[in-house]
Scaffold this motif. Sequence first.
Motif, mmCIF file in Angstrom:
data_model
loop_
_atom_site.group_PDB
_atom_site.id
_atom_site.type_symbol
_atom_site.label_atom_id
_atom_site.label_comp_id
_atom_site.label_asym_id
_atom_site.label_seq_id
_atom_site.Cartn_x
_atom_site.Cartn_y
_atom_site.Cartn_z
ATOM 1 N N UNK A 1 0.803 -1.216 0.000
ATOM 2 C CA UNK A 1 0.000 0.000 0.000
ATOM 3 C C UNK A 1 0.839 1.271 0.000
ATOM 4 N N UNK A 2 2.136 1.149 0.268
ATOM 5 C CA UNK A 2 2.990 2.328 0.234
ATOM 6 C C UNK A 2 3.341 2.726 -1.190
ATOM 7 N N UNK A 3 3.104 1.849 -2.128
ATOM 8 C CA UNK A 3 3.358 2.173 -3.515
ATOM 9 C C UNK A 3 4.823 2.050 -3.879
ATOM 10 N N UNK A 4 5.135 2.392 -5.135
ATOM 11 C CA UNK A 4 6.498 2.221 -5.654
ATOM 12 C C UNK A 4 7.413 3.375 -5.270
ATOM 13 N N UNK A 5 6.837 4.481 -4.792
ATOM 14 C CA UNK A 5 7.642 5.677 -4.496
ATOM 15 C C UNK A 5 7.169 6.282 -3.186
ATOM 16 N N UNK A 6 8.072 6.349 -2.214
ATOM 17 C CA UNK A 6 7.711 6.871 -0.894
ATOM 18 C C UNK A 6 8.863 7.668 -0.306
ATOM 19 N N UNK A 7 8.539 8.530 0.655
ATOM 20 C CA UNK A 7 9.557 9.148 1.500
ATOM 21 C C UNK A 7 9.270 8.724 2.934
ATOM 22 N N UNK A 8 10.316 8.329 3.625
ATOM 23 C CA UNK A 8 10.202 7.954 5.033
ATOM 24 C C UNK A 8 10.870 9.057 5.849
ATOM 25 N N UNK A 9 10.154 9.585 6.821
ATOM 26 C CA UNK A 9 10.659 10.707 7.607
ATOM 27 C C UNK A 9 10.740 10.321 9.078
ATOM 28 N N UNK A 10 11.944 10.417 9.628
ATOM 29 C CA UNK A 10 12.153 10.194 11.050
ATOM 30 C C UNK A 10 12.541 11.501 11.727
ATOM 31 N N UNK A 11 12.094 11.692 12.962
ATOM 32 C CA UNK A 11 12.400 12.910 13.711
ATOM 33 C C UNK A 11 12.739 12.552 15.152
ATOM 34 N N UNK A 12 13.519 13.415 15.776
ATOM 35 C CA UNK A 12 13.774 13.285 17.208
ATOM 36 C C UNK A 12 14.049 14.661 17.786
ATOM 37 N N UNK A 13 13.420 14.949 18.924
ATOM 38 C CA UNK A 13 13.575 16.248 19.568
ATOM 39 C C UNK A 13 14.147 16.088 20.968
ATOM 40 N N UNK A 14 15.029 17.019 21.335
ATOM 41 C CA UNK A 14 15.555 17.073 22.690
ATOM 42 C C UNK A 14 15.787 18.530 23.063
ATOM 43 N N UNK A 15 15.699 18.811 24.352
ATOM 44 C CA UNK A 15 15.905 20.164 24.845
ATOM 45 C C UNK A 15 17.319 20.295 25.383
ATOM 46 N N UNK A 16 18.027 21.322 24.916
ATOM 47 C CA UNK A 16 19.396 21.564 25.352
ATOM 48 C C UNK A 16 19.380 22.607 26.470
ATOM 49 N N UNK A 17 19.702 22.156 27.682
ATOM 50 C CA UNK A 17 19.700 23.020 28.864
ATOM 51 C C UNK A 17 21.066 22.928 29.536
ATOM 52 N N UNK A 18 21.729 24.064 29.663
ATOM 53 C CA UNK A 18 23.046 24.093 30.308
ATOM 54 C C UNK A 18 24.004 23.074 29.701
ATOM 55 N N UNK A 19 23.933 22.932 28.384
ATOM 56 C CA UNK A 19 24.850 22.047 27.684
ATOM 57 C C UNK A 19 24.483 20.580 27.713
ATOM 58 N N UNK A 20 23.347 20.228 28.321
ATOM 59 C CA UNK A 20 22.921 18.826 28.404
ATOM 60 C C UNK A 20 21.607 18.623 27.664
ATOM 61 N N UNK A 21 21.545 17.528 26.891
ATOM 62 C CA UNK A 21 20.320 17.189 26.176
ATOM 63 C C UNK A 21 19.338 16.485 27.100
ATOM 64 N N UNK A 22 18.080 16.883 26.999
ATOM 65 C CA UNK A 22 17.031 16.275 27.804
ATOM 66 C C UNK A 22 15.929 15.740 26.896
ATOM 67 N N UNK A 23 15.629 14.469 27.049
ATOM 68 C CA UNK A 23 14.549 13.857 26.302
ATOM 69 C C UNK A 23 13.280 13.821 27.137
ATOM 70 N N UNK A 24 12.536 12.729 27.014
ATOM 71 C CA UNK A 24 11.299 12.579 27.786
ATOM 72 C C UNK A 24 11.641 12.268 29.247
ATOM 73 N N UNK A 25 10.992 12.930 30.203
ATOM 74 C CA UNK A 25 11.324 12.674 31.609
ATOM 75 C C UNK A 25 10.773 11.360 32.145
ATOM 76 N N UNK A 26 9.629 10.923 31.640
ATOM 77 C CA UNK A 26 8.996 9.645 31.992
ATOM 78 C C UNK A 26 8.403 9.603 33.413
ATOM 79 N N UNK A 27 8.995 10.281 34.381
ATOM 80 C CA UNK A 27 8.462 10.232 35.747
ATOM 81 C C UNK A 27 8.161 11.640 36.242
ATOM 82 N N UNK A 28 7.175 11.776 37.147
ATOM 83 C CA UNK A 28 6.863 13.101 37.705
ATOM 84 C C UNK A 28 8.053 13.729 38.414
ATOM 85 N N UNK A 29 8.845 12.923 39.071
ATOM 86 C CA UNK A 29 9.985 13.458 39.818
ATOM 87 C C UNK A 29 10.994 14.133 38.891
ATOM 88 N N UNK A 30 11.292 13.468 37.769
ATOM 89 C CA UNK A 30 12.247 14.052 36.824
ATOM 90 C C UNK A 30 11.657 15.296 36.169
#
Length: 217
Positions: free
Chosen positions: A72-101
């Motif tokens: 169903x994707x056909x003979x011609x497709x583009x696949x797009x991947x993304x990832x976001x992180x926040x840069x704070x004080x020189x450190x990358x932060x992803x998803x915190x996962x817990x309320x404490x973090x």
Amino acid sequence: MTRFVLASASPARREVLRSAGIEPVVLVSDVDEDAVAAALPEGTPPHRVVVELARAKAESVAAEFLAAGTAELGADSVVVGCDSMLLVDGELQGKPHTPEIARTRWAVMAGRSADLITGHCVLRVRDGEIVGSALDCSATTVHFGKPEPEELNAYIDSGEPLKVAGAFTLDGRGGWFVDRIDGDPSSVIGIGLPLLRRLLGDVGVGIAQLWAADTPG
């Protein structure tokens, strides 16, 4: 017609694309983000980390549907991947996962500015093989407000900040606590339309082609 495959489970990214006239095919990668980041050489620049994570997601999904011969994707497709992180004080932060973090991160972020970096990878897939690729990232400076204690408690209790990079959203409840941004708002939500248009052009796909793929009749 060229089909657009989004290698992400993010409803926010999907809605950005839908609002911009593209109905993506969604295929979620099984990439272990922590493992990919840990395997990078020590001292890898932040922008390269998010680009490599985006590449891993796009390549995983492309390999999966090429192996399965997903018709169903056909003979011609583009696949797009993304990832976001926040840069704070020189450190990358992803998803915190817990309320404490999440609470710890907001204690640092409140009233300050940080850069939301989003990596993008575009793969052009035609007739069963990858024929082109383009990668880059965007960076947008986010200026945070100072939530009142009861506001922050309610926000964390909602669960929203636990599942998103940097423990905030621009397009959800977290938008109340963003004073302003310098840069592309769609990139903060998770997929930068201006950058993505350029990367699509680099692999020979124009936005009009993708609009045509979703035009009835």
